[in-house]
Design an enzyme around this catalytic site. Structure first.
Site, PDB file in Angstrom:
ATOM      1  N   HIS A   6      22.277  46.425  53.573  1.00 25.89           N
ATOM      2  CA  HIS A   6      21.712  46.602  54.908  1.00 25.89           C
ATOM      3  C   HIS A   6      22.600  47.491  55.763  1.00 25.89           C
ATOM      4  O   HIS A   6      23.758  47.732  55.434  1.00 25.89           O
ATOM      5  CB  HIS A   6      21.462  45.256  55.611  1.00 25.89           C
ATOM      6  N   ARG A  10      23.456  48.235  66.813  1.00 21.80           N
ATOM      7  CA  ARG A  10      23.468  47.447  68.046  1.00 21.80           C
ATOM      8  C   ARG A  10      22.294  47.869  68.915  1.00 21.80           C
ATOM      9  O   ARG A  10      21.969  49.052  69.007  1.00 21.80           O
ATOM     10  CB  ARG A  10      24.759  47.682  68.826  1.00 21.80           C
ATOM     11  N   GLU A  53      19.427  45.892  60.011  1.00 22.58           N
ATOM     12  CA  GLU A  53      19.847  44.721  60.785  1.00 22.58           C
ATOM     13  C   GLU A  53      20.016  45.148  62.237  1.00 22.58           C
ATOM     14  O   GLU A  53      20.830  46.015  62.549  1.00 22.58           O
ATOM     15  CB  GLU A  53      21.169  44.167  60.249  1.00 22.58           C
ATOM     16  N   HIS A  70      21.854  58.951  61.998  1.00 17.80           N
ATOM     17  CA  HIS A  70      20.412  58.773  61.949  1.00 17.80           C
ATOM     18  C   HIS A  70      20.043  58.080  60.647  1.00 17.80           C
ATOM     19  O   HIS A  70      20.813  58.062  59.702  1.00 17.80           O
ATOM     20  CB  HIS A  70      19.649  60.094  62.119  1.00 17.80           C
ATOM     21  N   GLU A 120      14.758  60.152  61.201  1.00 19.41           N
ATOM     22  CA  GLU A 120      14.200  61.352  60.580  1.00 19.41           C
ATOM     23  C   GLU A 120      13.010  60.936  59.735  1.00 19.41           C
ATOM     24  O   GLU A 120      13.066  59.952  59.004  1.00 19.41           O
ATOM     25  CB  GLU A 120      15.260  62.021  59.698  1.00 19.41           C
TER      26      GLU A 120
END
Length: 124
Positions: A6, A10, A53, A70, A120
């Site tokens: 994962h 934030r 996450e 990204h 993207e």
């Protein structure tokens, strides 16, 4: 074998960000509190093992610098995917993306999530 499980980002508003990623096609999995008191939500795309996450902390101010990082998603038909997102009020960039797709080459576009993370979009 080592697996990439994962990626955590934030976020300033967990529910708003979950809703945004659900518009992109992500599905909400587990929601839980971390031992440190963070609120967590795990999102996935159907057919993928890697999770996104989302982490919200009451004492953390989210300020994502432009072009810090990204993520990328692959879609079968980028024009119909981007049309759907645009019709749902999500801004697709760069501007003039439809015209750029007619000139050949790799078809890619971007969206920006509510906290400033770039996603993207690539045609597979």
């Amino acid at each position: 074998m080592i697996k990439f499980l994962h990626t955590r980002i934030r976020v300033a508003d967990l529910d708003r960000t979950i809703a945004f990623y659900q518009q992109l096609g992500f599905e909400l999995g587990d929601r839980k509190d971390s031992p440190a008191g963070n609120k967590l939500a795990f999102l996935s795309l159907p057919g993928n093992d890697h999770l996104l996450e989302l982490c919200w902390s009451p004492d953390y101010e989210v300020a994502v610098p432009e072009d810090l990082m990204h993520t990328a998603v692959g879609v079968e038909d980028i024009v119909s995917y981007c049309d759907r997102l645009e019709n749902e009020g999500i801004e697709i960039w760069p501007s003039g993306w439809r015209e750029k797709f007619t000139t050949g080459g790799r078809k890619m576009a971007f969206v920006t999530d509510p906290d400033g993370y770039e996603i993207e979009i690539l045609e597979r």
